[in-house]
Enzyme design. Sequence first.
Site, PDB file in Angstrom:
ATOM      1  N   GLY A  34       0.787  -1.227   0.000  1.00  0.00           N
ATOM      2  CA  GLY A  34       0.000   0.000   0.000  1.00  0.00           C
ATOM      3  C   GLY A  34       0.817   1.275   0.000  1.00  0.00           C
ATOM      4  O   GLY A  34       0.262   2.360  -0.213  1.00  0.00           O
ATOM      5  N   LYS A 183     -26.946  35.011   7.645  1.00  0.00           N
ATOM      6  CA  LYS A 183     -27.367  33.878   8.462  1.00  0.00           C
ATOM      7  C   LYS A 183     -27.802  34.376   9.841  1.00  0.00           C
ATOM      8  O   LYS A 183     -27.045  35.072  10.523  1.00  0.00           O
ATOM      9  CB  LYS A 183     -26.227  32.867   8.619  1.00  0.00           C
ATOM     10  CG  LYS A 183     -25.740  32.271   7.308  1.00  0.00           C
ATOM     11  CD  LYS A 183     -24.584  31.323   7.528  1.00  0.00           C
ATOM     12  CE  LYS A 183     -24.054  30.792   6.206  1.00  0.00           C
ATOM     13  NZ  LYS A 183     -22.901  29.878   6.405  1.00  0.00           N
ATOM     14  N   ARG A 185     -29.083  32.860  13.381  1.00  0.00           N
ATOM     15  CA  ARG A 185     -29.252  31.633  14.153  1.00  0.00           C
ATOM     16  C   ARG A 185     -30.269  31.874  15.271  1.00  0.00           C
ATOM     17  O   ARG A 185     -30.063  32.694  16.158  1.00  0.00           O
ATOM     18  CB  ARG A 185     -27.915  31.169  14.741  1.00  0.00           C
ATOM     19  CG  ARG A 185     -28.002  29.850  15.513  1.00  0.00           C
ATOM     20  CD  ARG A 185     -26.617  29.334  15.880  1.00  0.00           C
ATOM     21  NE  ARG A 185     -25.850  28.979  14.701  1.00  0.00           N
ATOM     22  CZ  ARG A 185     -25.963  27.825  14.058  1.00  0.00           C
ATOM     23  NH1 ARG A 185     -26.847  26.927  14.483  1.00  0.00           N
ATOM     24  NH2 ARG A 185     -25.226  27.569  13.000  1.00  0.00           N
TER      25      ARG A 185
END
Length: 281
Positions: A34, A183, A185
């Site tokens: 890996g 925005k 809240r």
Amino acid sequence: MIVSGSTSQQLAAALAAELGEDLARVEYERFPDGEQMVRVPPVEGRAVVVCSTTTDAAHVELLQLQDAVREAGAEEVVTVIPYMGYARQDEAFEPGQPVSARAMARAISTVTDHVVTVNAHETGVCDFFDVPTTNVDAAPRLADPLPDDLHDPVFLSPDASAVSLAESVRAEYGPGEVDYFEKTRHSGTDVEIEPSETDVAGRDVVVVDDIIATGSTMSEAIAHLDDPARVFVTCVHPLLARNARLKLAEAGVEDVYGTDTIERAVSDVSAAQPVARVLEE
């Protein structure tokens, strides 16, 4: 010589063409266990490593490329990080947490002489590097793919702090008004989102952001627009994780445009020009 990480082949090719420099043929390998490995050709003079760190594996690849070009003879290493992963983790949000952006920047700084970022989400992360760092603004490039016939356009940013992005795109496009989503809240789960002042009814709207990740916040904001004619979304870094593109389409977005800092189907313009200007100084 331009040396590309596997995540930034389109931008690296455009940058090589813009600068008239050679584009290295890099080989990327992965061992059975890996682990990654890269291989670069011999380098003379300056090596410009271009690698968006969109994943943890890309971070490792970037460190390997920086070390490889030094081993290959580079006298100067410039690291271009079109999209810097972990840039939003620019502080410890709770006790015991790392400042991940600082940790990544310190690791990258060990094998480079100069770092160039593109619209870093928080410009303060540039101070975490231990070498000179330049943050490039590719937002004006987002005006190019927009339709020429936008009707009385409004350019909206996701909040007041990002309004400069919308201003950059509007200034490059020409006519139009600039505003931002406001925005409010009301509680931990109740957030009201709406344009702060401008009436968008019957007008074309262009939403401008630096990153679109999941598309949830942006699609919610677009849903609050009052009867716009058409809605277009532009972003510098089109991460578009999971079903972000579907969310935007469902919200009524006609088209999405991004740059090649992250290679996606919507990467309609290249950040090569503004990056090249810095490298030519």
